[in-house]
Design a protein around this motif. Structure first.
Motif, short mmCIF file in Angstrom:
data_model
loop_
_atom_site.label_atom_id
_atom_site.label_comp_id
_atom_site.label_asym_id
_atom_site.label_seq_id
_atom_site.Cartn_x
_atom_site.Cartn_y
_atom_site.Cartn_z
N GLN A 180 0.85 -1.18 0.00
CA GLN A 180 0.00 0.00 0.00
C GLN A 180 0.89 1.24 0.00
OE1 GLN A 180 -3.35 -0.12 -0.21
NE2 GLN A 180 -3.18 -2.36 -0.29
N THR A 181 0.91 1.95 -1.11
CA THR A 181 1.75 3.14 -1.22
C THR A 181 1.24 4.23 -0.29
OG1 THR A 181 2.23 2.63 -3.52
CG2 THR A 181 2.66 4.89 -2.78
N VAL A 182 2.14 4.78 0.50
CA VAL A 182 1.79 5.86 1.42
C VAL A 182 1.92 7.19 0.70
CG1 VAL A 182 2.36 6.99 3.60
CG2 VAL A 182 2.59 4.50 3.37
N ARG A 183 0.86 7.96 0.74
CA ARG A 183 0.89 9.26 0.08
C ARG A 183 1.91 10.16 0.78
NH1 ARG A 183 -2.63 12.54 -3.03
NH2 ARG A 183 -2.34 14.77 -2.63
N PRO A 184 2.87 10.72 0.04
CA PRO A 184 3.89 11.57 0.68
C PRO A 184 3.31 12.89 1.14
CG PRO A 184 4.11 11.63 -1.71
CD PRO A 184 3.07 10.59 -1.41
N ALA A 185 4.02 13.52 2.07
CA ALA A 185 3.61 14.85 2.53
C ALA A 185 3.67 15.82 1.36
CB ALA A 185 4.52 15.31 3.66
N GLY A 222 -6.04 12.22 -7.59
CA GLY A 222 -6.43 10.83 -7.77
C GLY A 222 -5.27 9.86 -7.86
N SER A 223 -4.08 10.30 -7.52
CA SER A 223 -2.91 9.42 -7.59
C SER A 223 -2.11 9.49 -6.29
CB SER A 223 -2.00 9.82 -8.76
OG SER A 223 -0.79 9.10 -8.72
N PRO A 224 -1.61 8.33 -5.78
CA PRO A 224 -0.76 8.37 -4.58
C PRO A 224 0.72 8.52 -4.91
CG PRO A 224 -1.26 6.10 -5.08
CD PRO A 224 -1.94 6.93 -6.14
N VAL A 225 1.04 8.52 -6.20
CA VAL A 225 2.45 8.54 -6.62
C VAL A 225 2.75 9.85 -7.33
CG1 VAL A 225 4.25 7.38 -7.95
CG2 VAL A 225 2.43 6.05 -6.86
N PRO A 226 3.77 10.60 -6.88
CA PRO A 226 4.11 11.86 -7.52
C PRO A 226 4.76 11.65 -8.88
CG PRO A 226 5.72 11.36 -5.83
CD PRO A 226 4.65 10.31 -5.71
N ARG A 227 4.63 12.66 -9.74
CA ARG A 227 5.32 12.69 -11.02
C ARG A 227 6.47 13.69 -10.89
NH1 ARG A 227 2.09 9.08 -11.00
NH2 ARG A 227 0.73 8.46 -12.74
N LEU A 228 7.63 13.31 -11.38
CA LEU A 228 8.83 14.12 -11.16
C LEU A 228 9.13 15.02 -12.35
CD1 LEU A 228 11.20 11.52 -9.45
CD2 LEU A 228 9.51 13.04 -8.42
N TYR A 229 9.49 16.27 -12.03
CA TYR A 229 9.86 17.25 -13.05
C TYR A 229 11.18 17.92 -12.64
CZ TYR A 229 5.17 16.82 -14.99
OH TYR A 229 4.02 16.33 -15.56
#
Length: 602
Positions: free
Chosen positions: A480-485, A541-548
């Motif tokens: 279960q991916t934990v949503r980051p701060a 709607g996503s628990p995973v960040p997208r990196l830029y």
């Protein structure tokens, strides 16, 4: 093990070492101040000349002492009344009061014994021992963090508290080792645990005469004042007594009737070492060194506070590994390379699943890699994220160097799982470097290297099934991916271009969030960053960040990213909506930037 040896003595002895360091820092000022204000003997002056001048001014002089700072103090009796003064060597007259500095005396008693007598001395010695343990364990931890001794002064990354802790430590460690070692030696000397010196007994065969002037004595005329420690005069009217001379070279007796040297004993090796250690610890005779050590001692409270902050942050941020087995008994060794902590969450899931399947599992950072500690291991599994353009993440520093330096590869077969983001060129570059180095070393492979894209639980579960087949157990990984701060950013401006070439792109300019000094110290709020570092944008709607990649640095005072619209792209679609009039992107929450230049997520 090393981290525990560093953590617990530091936490348990924090108050004690703080008192030691602060009182020691304050005491380091006095030798320098004494050296400045004390009248100094002119170059070449002998003890004979000094004694003659003082005796002329104070006929009842009983003793002359010279401190390592050069301060000369005389003690005398005048018609039965004792007197003392700091002497001006040029005249032999008193120049200042010889009364001890009460502040210095109070600090000295606090520093030595906490005003608790021998019990306090033992307690302070334990504080010095804790400081020595902290210094040595800290050296090993710093070397491990920066990837080896050659990188001792490499640039650090991470929260301010952690960087401050290491920056002070790697500069101050030599001084702290010196101070704590000399403190333990002086305590042992106080309790007579070291060999004593050889002081000659007063000879019985004295001339029986009196009245020979010390200014005429050959031995005193050959002894420079700079070597004098103490000259004691014989008791008035006692023809069996003699002059006692103590210098940096030894101790001797002089006949008061003839001036002849009656006996002499050189300092022993132990006495010379003890004098040197006293000088190094107190700064008496080495005022500049004392000030340097005092300045270094001021770093101890700062390291104490920052160390506690780092410890608390690590307890909050790192996934707790339940049932972690000792390395020597574990069948499965699980090594984790993580920059910000998310890979530890996957490690905890894998650890729990393997334990439930009946395996004895030991989980540790990759920086703790030590094959000789895994005698019972049947397999070694590496979970490795990537920092920047293929660099090792924080908890994997030194892994590749240790592997390269090993005589041979471990016997237990290896499995490598990389964590990254396929949208960047350096996708799982560090994990691939680990796999390549292991192959070059001849390390047996349990299974081929695999990867997890954008912290995908599905990728992880798929790999877990393959791992279970490889080791012959039924393994189901439900992570279960934990949503980051996150922190909401305010869009200040937006510039659109590229629509005419069917490559719609936007330059988004966000205001820099305010971060207090305390937030920066404890690693909260928005982190420091440079152009080329990564920022994680959290789509709705996503628990995973997208990196830029960031196009600005913190010193610029703003956050700037360039977003190209990708067909079906979740983050780019929200950051660059079809209607340019929409000035605030729907997902403007972001995690602090921490990874450099086009790498995988943490």
């Amino acid at each position: 093990m090393i981290r525990a040896l560093h953590r617990w003595p530091g936490l348990l002895a924090l108050a004690l070492v703080t008192v030691l360091s602060l009182s020691g820092a304050a005491l380091s000022v006095f030798p320098a101040a004494e050296r400045i204000v004390a009248p100094q003997a002119e170059t070449g002056m002998t003890v004979a000349t000094l004694a003659d001048r003082i005796q002329s001014a104070y006929p009842g002089v009983e003793q002359i002492r010279r401190a390592p700072s050069g301060r000369i103090t005389a003690y005398w009796f005048d018609q039965g009344t004792p007197g003392a003064a700091v002497i001006d060597p040029a005249t032999g007259q008193g120049a200042a009061s010889a009364d001890p500095n009460q502040t210095q005396r109070w600090l000295t008693n606090l520093h030595r014994s906490l005003y608790l007598g021998d019990g306090g001395r033992i307690a302070m010695a334990m504080g010095a021992a804790a400081m020595l343990c902290l210094s040595f364990s800290g050296v090993l931890l710093v070397a491990r963090r920066v990837g080896g001794w050659r990188n001792w002064f490499t640039r650090l990354r991470g929260p301010l508290a952690g960087r401050l802790h290491v920056e002070i430590a790697r500069i101050a460690v030599v001084g702290l080792v010196l101070s704590s070692t000399t403190a333990l030696w002086m305590t042992a000397s106080t309790f007579d645990l070291l060999p004593g010196g050889g002081v000659p007994a007063l000879p019985v065969e004295v001339s029986g005469e009196t009245g020979f002037a010390p200014g005429q004595m050959l031995v005193l005329a050959e002894t420079p004042v700079t070597e004098l420690q103490e000259l004691s005069f014989p008791y008035p009217g006692d023809a069996t007594d003699a002059f006692t001379l103590k210098t940096d070279q030894g101790t001797g007796y002089l006949d008061q009737g003839t001036g002849a040297l009656l006996a002499w004993t050189d300092l022993t090796g132990w006495e010379r070492i003890s004098q040197t250690i006293y000088m190094l610890h107190t700064g008496q005779g080495a005022a500049t060194l004392g000030l340097v050590l005092g300045l270094i001692a001021l770093g101890v409270p700062a390291m104490g506070v920052s160390g506690v902050v780092v410890w608390l942050a690590r307890r909050r941020g790192r996934q707790r590994i339940g049932g972690n087995q000792p390395a020597g008994r574990a069948e499965t060794i699980l090594l984790v390379g993580s920059e910000g902590g998310s890979t530890w969450g996957f490690a905890a899931t894998l650890h729990a699943a393997l334990t439930q399947a009946g395996q004895r599992v030991h989980t540790a950072p990759m920086s703790a890699f030590a094959p000789e500690r895994y005698p019972a291991a049947n397999r070694i599994i590496v979970l490795a994220a990537t920092y920047g353009d293929g660099a090792a993440p924080a908890s994997a520093k030194g892994f590749l160097d240790r592997l390269a330096a090993a005589d041979r590869a471990p016997d237990a077969p290896l499995a490598v799982l990389g964590f990254g983001d396929r949208s960047f060129p350096a996708y799982c570059a560090f994990a691939k470097a680990v796999a390549a180095a292991a192959e070059a070393k001849g390390w047996p492979q349990l299974m081929a290297i695999d990867t997890v894209d954008r912290q995908s639980p599905q990728d992880f579960a798929r790999w877990g099934g393959a791992l279970g087949d490889a080791i012959g157990v039924d393994l189901e990984l439900c992570h279960q991916t934990v949503r980051p701060a996150t922190e909401t950013l305010t869009l200040v401006s937006r510039r659109d271009y590229g629509a005419e070439v069917q490559a719609p792109t936007a330059i988004l300019h966000f205001a820099l969030p305010r971060v207090s000094l305390w937030q920066r110290f404890v690693g909260a709020g928005f982190a420091r960053f440079d152009a080329g570092d990564l920022i994680g944008i959290m789509p709705e709607g996503s628990p995973v960040p997208r990196l830029y990649s960031l196009a600005s640095a913190r010193r610029d005072g703003f956050i700037e990213i360039v977003v190209k619209k990708h067909p079906g792209g979740l983050a780019s679609g929200q950051l660059r909506p079809s209607n340019p009039a929409t000035q605030s992107p729907p997902s403007s929450a972001a995690i602090p930037a921490s990874a450099r230049g086009g790498a995988a997520p943490r």
